[in-house]
Structure formats: structure tokens, C-alpha cells
Design a protein around this motif. Structure first.
Motif, mmCIF file in Angstrom:
data_model
loop_
_atom_site.group_PDB
_atom_site.id
_atom_site.type_symbol
_atom_site.label_atom_id
_atom_site.label_comp_id
_atom_site.label_asym_id
_atom_site.label_seq_id
_atom_site.Cartn_x
_atom_site.Cartn_y
_atom_site.Cartn_z
ATOM 1 N N ASP A 17 -9.639 6.979 -3.793
ATOM 2 C CA ASP A 17 -8.553 7.946 -3.704
ATOM 3 C C ASP A 17 -8.675 8.875 -4.897
ATOM 4 O O ASP A 17 -8.966 8.442 -6.009
ATOM 5 N N GLU A 18 -8.463 10.164 -4.683
ATOM 6 C CA GLU A 18 -8.597 11.139 -5.769
ATOM 7 C C GLU A 18 -7.486 11.029 -6.802
ATOM 8 O O GLU A 18 -7.598 11.528 -7.904
ATOM 9 N N ARG A 19 -6.391 10.359 -6.445
ATOM 10 C CA ARG A 19 -5.264 10.199 -7.373
ATOM 11 C C ARG A 19 -5.152 8.734 -7.769
ATOM 12 O O ARG A 19 -5.372 7.855 -6.950
ATOM 13 N N PHE A 20 -4.791 8.495 -9.012
ATOM 14 C CA PHE A 20 -4.616 7.118 -9.472
ATOM 15 C C PHE A 20 -3.178 6.657 -9.218
ATOM 16 O O PHE A 20 -2.943 5.742 -8.448
ATOM 17 N N GLY A 21 -2.218 7.300 -9.823
ATOM 18 C CA GLY A 21 -0.825 6.880 -9.705
ATOM 19 C C GLY A 21 -0.258 6.991 -8.309
ATOM 20 O O GLY A 21 0.594 6.214 -7.903
ATOM 21 N N ARG A 22 -0.711 7.975 -7.553
ATOM 22 C CA ARG A 22 -0.190 8.187 -6.196
ATOM 23 C C ARG A 22 -1.135 7.691 -5.109
ATOM 24 O O ARG A 22 -0.990 8.036 -3.939
ATOM 25 N N ALA A 23 -2.080 6.854 -5.485
ATOM 26 C CA ALA A 23 -2.965 6.249 -4.488
ATOM 27 C C ALA A 23 -2.146 5.385 -3.545
ATOM 28 O O ALA A 23 -1.129 4.804 -3.939
ATOM 29 N N SER A 24 -2.577 5.288 -2.291
ATOM 30 C CA SER A 24 -1.838 4.461 -1.336
ATOM 31 C C SER A 24 -1.952 2.982 -1.673
ATOM 32 O O SER A 24 -1.097 2.181 -1.290
ATOM 33 N N GLY A 25 -2.982 2.645 -2.391
ATOM 34 C CA GLY A 25 -3.158 1.256 -2.799
ATOM 35 C C GLY A 25 -4.344 1.118 -3.731
ATOM 36 O O GLY A 25 -4.985 2.103 -4.103
ATOM 37 N N PHE A 26 -4.615 -0.126 -4.080
ATOM 38 C CA PHE A 26 -5.704 -0.427 -4.998
ATOM 39 C C PHE A 26 -6.518 -1.583 -4.441
ATOM 40 O O PHE A 26 -5.980 -2.476 -3.790
ATOM 41 N N VAL A 27 -7.801 -1.548 -4.724
ATOM 42 C CA VAL A 27 -8.673 -2.653 -4.363
ATOM 43 C C VAL A 27 -9.072 -3.349 -5.655
ATOM 44 O O VAL A 27 -9.548 -2.707 -6.592
ATOM 45 N N LEU A 28 -8.856 -4.639 -5.683
ATOM 46 C CA LEU A 28 -9.262 -5.455 -6.813
ATOM 47 C C LEU A 28 -10.508 -6.218 -6.403
ATOM 48 O O LEU A 28 -10.501 -6.928 -5.389
ATOM 49 N N TYR A 29 -11.579 -6.037 -7.172
ATOM 50 C CA TYR A 29 -12.819 -6.764 -6.916
ATOM 51 C C TYR A 29 -13.025 -7.771 -8.028
ATOM 52 O O TYR A 29 -13.035 -7.420 -9.206
ATOM 53 N N ASN A 30 -13.181 -9.025 -7.659
ATOM 54 C CA ASN A 30 -13.451 -10.091 -8.600
ATOM 55 C C ASN A 30 -14.918 -10.472 -8.438
ATOM 56 O O ASN A 30 -15.303 -11.028 -7.406
ATOM 57 N N ASP A 31 -15.728 -10.176 -9.455
ATOM 58 C CA ASP A 31 -17.161 -10.450 -9.303
ATOM 59 C C ASP A 31 -17.505 -11.937 -9.447
ATOM 60 O O ASP A 31 -18.596 -12.352 -9.103
#
Length: 105
Positions: A17-31
Motif C-alpha cells: 500500500d502506498e500509505r502507511f497510516g491509512r493502509a487497509s491493513g498490514f502483513v506480518l511476516y515471521n521468518d
């Protein structure tokens, strides 16, 4: 290591997403377990403070690195820095997989 990306779904091919604060969500990747988790951004449509709230999502998720396609605002940067979360910003509107490669480099 846990990486947090602003994105619409937990899929390696999705564009950041081009925006951080207004992103629809976040993906957390655990390596450690090679796991992708989607975290909805319930604050995306709030009037003020969305960057700080997004940074708090990163903190609460236990992220070690926050990756963004563009800049991250100064208040969100302060929250991430205080939590000792590394910031990788300005990577462009690339896929989640490409963003992970840039963050690791």
C-alpha cells in the motif's frame, strides 16, 4: 525476525500500500516459521493520528522491521524508533516478496 508491511492481503504477490497510516491493513511476516499474518487497520479512516496508531500496530505485533513503499510520518517514526523497530521506507509500490528482499538487504 518479524517484518511488517502495509498491504491489502497476506499474499507474496500483493503490492505494498502506498500509505502507511491509512493502509487497509498490514502483513506480518515471521521468518522463524515462514508465516504471513494479515492485521486489519481499523484506524485507516480516522481523522488524525493514523500514523501513530499504525506504528502502534507494529509494536503490538512484535515487529522488528517496518517496511513502507513511501515515507513514514514523523510521529509514526518516533513511535517505531522508541520501540527499536527498524524502518525501511521508500521502497516503492513493489510486491511483498520484493519488499522483503529489500528489507533484508
Amino acid at each position: 525476525m518479524k517484518y511488517l508491511f502495509p498491504a491489502k492481503q497476506a499474499n507474496w504477490d500483493v503490492k505494498l500500500d502506498e500509505r502507511f497510516g491509512r493502509a487497509s491493513g498490514f502483513v506480518l511476516y515471521n521468518d522463524e516459521d515462514d508465516n504471513l499474518t494479515f492485521i486489519e487497520n481499523a484506524n485507516q479512516n480516522e481523522g488524525h493520528g493514523v500514523g501513530i496508531q499504525a506504528a502502534q500496530i507494529a509494536v503490538n505485533a512484535g515487529a522488528n522491521v517496518a517496511v513502507a513503499s513511501g515515507p513514514i510520518g514523523p510521529k509514526a517514526t518516533d513511535v517505531l524508533t522508541q520501540a527499536q523497530i527498524k524502518i525501511v521506507s521508500g521502497v516503492g509500490e513493489i510486491s511483498l516478496k520484493e519488499a522483503l528482499e529489500k528489507a533484508k538487504a
